[in-house]
Motif scaffolding. Sequence first.
Motif, PDB file in Angstrom:
ATOM      1  N   LEU A   1     -32.696  44.733  22.083  1.00 20.66           N
ATOM      2  CA  LEU A   1     -32.546  43.913  20.880  1.00 20.66           C
ATOM      3  C   LEU A   1     -31.232  43.150  20.975  1.00 20.66           C
ATOM      4  O   LEU A   1     -30.174  43.761  21.147  1.00 20.66           O
ATOM      5  CB  LEU A   1     -32.534  44.797  19.629  1.00 20.66           C
ATOM      6  CG  LEU A   1     -33.807  45.605  19.392  1.00 20.66           C
ATOM      7  CD1 LEU A   1     -33.505  47.089  19.399  1.00 20.66           C
ATOM      8  CD2 LEU A   1     -34.432  45.218  18.071  1.00 20.66           C
TER       9      LEU A   1
ATOM     10  N   VAL B   1     -32.973  47.753   9.390  1.00 21.17           N
ATOM     11  CA  VAL B   1     -33.085  47.588  10.842  1.00 21.17           C
ATOM     12  C   VAL B   1     -32.389  48.754  11.555  1.00 21.17           C
ATOM     13  O   VAL B   1     -32.912  49.317  12.525  1.00 21.17           O
ATOM     14  CB  VAL B   1     -32.514  46.212  11.277  1.00 21.17           C
ATOM     15  CG1 VAL B   1     -32.330  46.138  12.781  1.00 21.17           C
ATOM     16  CG2 VAL B   1     -33.455  45.099  10.825  1.00 21.17           C
TER      17      VAL B   1
ATOM     18  N   PRO C   1     -29.681  42.271  16.540  1.00 20.72           N
ATOM     19  CA  PRO C   1     -30.779  42.401  15.573  1.00 20.72           C
ATOM     20  C   PRO C   1     -30.351  42.326  14.113  1.00 20.72           C
ATOM     21  O   PRO C   1     -31.199  42.099  13.254  1.00 20.72           O
ATOM     22  CB  PRO C   1     -31.361  43.779  15.885  1.00 20.72           C
ATOM     23  CG  PRO C   1     -30.247  44.537  16.512  1.00 20.72           C
ATOM     24  CD  PRO C   1     -29.457  43.522  17.280  1.00 20.72           C
ATOM     25  N   THR C   2     -29.054  42.498  13.811  1.00 16.95           N
ATOM     26  CA  THR C   2     -28.655  42.452  12.395  1.00 16.95           C
ATOM     27  C   THR C   2     -27.903  41.171  12.063  1.00 16.95           C
ATOM     28  O   THR C   2     -27.408  41.014  10.950  1.00 16.95           O
ATOM     29  CB  THR C   2     -27.786  43.673  12.019  1.00 16.95           C
ATOM     30  OG1 THR C   2     -26.634  43.694  12.888  1.00 16.95           O
ATOM     31  CG2 THR C   2     -28.547  44.964  12.153  1.00 16.95           C
TER      32      THR C   2
ATOM     33  N   PRO D   1     -35.462  35.803  16.281  1.00 22.32           N
ATOM     34  CA  PRO D   1     -36.844  36.233  16.505  1.00 22.32           C
ATOM     35  C   PRO D   1     -37.878  35.192  16.111  1.00 22.32           C
ATOM     36  O   PRO D   1     -38.999  35.222  16.595  1.00 22.32           O
ATOM     37  CB  PRO D   1     -36.985  37.512  15.681  1.00 22.32           C
ATOM     38  CG  PRO D   1     -35.795  37.592  14.820  1.00 22.32           C
ATOM     39  CD  PRO D   1     -34.741  36.704  15.387  1.00 22.32           C
TER      40      PRO D   1
ATOM     41  N   GLN E   1     -37.515  40.368  11.606  1.00 19.24           N
ATOM     42  CA  GLN E   1     -37.139  41.370  12.615  1.00 19.24           C
ATOM     43  C   GLN E   1     -38.225  42.435  12.726  1.00 19.24           C
ATOM     44  O   GLN E   1     -38.577  42.871  13.816  1.00 19.24           O
ATOM     45  CB  GLN E   1     -35.809  42.061  12.246  1.00 19.24           C
ATOM     46  CG  GLN E   1     -34.551  41.344  12.707  1.00 19.24           C
ATOM     47  CD  GLN E   1     -34.377  41.326  14.223  1.00 19.24           C
ATOM     48  OE1 GLN E   1     -34.965  42.131  14.942  1.00 19.24           O
ATOM     49  NE2 GLN E   1     -33.583  40.398  14.710  1.00 19.24           N
TER      50      GLN E   1
END
Length: 231
Positions: free
Chosen positions: A163, A178, A166-167, A89, A146
């Motif tokens: 996404l 998240v 995302p983790t 991101p 994030q």
Amino acid sequence: MGRGSRLDIRFDNAGVDYGTRTALFPLSLALRERRIGVIGLNGSGKTTFARLINGLVKPTTGRIVVDGFDTVGDASEVLGKVGYIFQSPQNQIILPIVRDDIAFGLKARGYGKTQIEAAVENILDRFGVSHLGARRAHELSGGELQMAALCSVLVTGPDILILDEPTNQLDLKNRALVQKTIAGLPEAVIVISHDLPLVEDFDRVLLFDQGRLVADAPAAEAIALYKELAG
Ligand SMILES: Nc1ncnc2c1ncn2[C@@H]1O[C@H](COP(=O)(O)OP(=O)(O)OP(=O)(O)O)[C@@H](O)[C@H]1O
């Protein structure tokens, strides 16, 4: 539209070749569930599949239609409907200060100053991250980043949020944050992830292998197949 709306994505024999390499073999499907996971080994075509949905990748065969809009012919309508958070991101945060970055997309859409300020404060508040508003984006931790990216993308009111991992690289605490945030989103969500617990309670999970969609099933079934395939 925006929050709480349902998605309607159709792949009509859509596939992607890069020269002689096929990244995604042609596939046809309709996506209407509110929580969709995309899993598979590295290089299996997950990101290519997801980027077809917001028009970032153009199909070499077939077409993709989002709420009646063609991702190639109606690209700007599609971009307004599909929010996308990239694997890293930090690469999509454009302005140095978080609050300015969140405002950026609204300014580009021609909203007035007061409206923008209210929307920015609202979205920061919605995710409980008002304290991040004045921070420098490049100084944020992975989890904070994030959250900032989520605010920047969701403030413009997309119907669907994608996404991509995302983790990835988050510690357990930020991973949980998240996951909880995704669970609470009223928007429809498509999550690409190697983090299987993240998608285990999703409505539908797509498993890709070497550019082919090899399972399209409830989460438990797709995850079990993936483990078999990877093992
Ligand atoms: N712009 C490109 N040019 C050439 N080949 C590409 C391009 N983008 C992707 N590919 C190839 O297409 C295939 C699928 O890539 P993709 O990024 O969709 O996989 P992925 O499942 O998301 O992988 P990962 O889990 O590693 O992120 C890979 O073999 C990749 O090398």
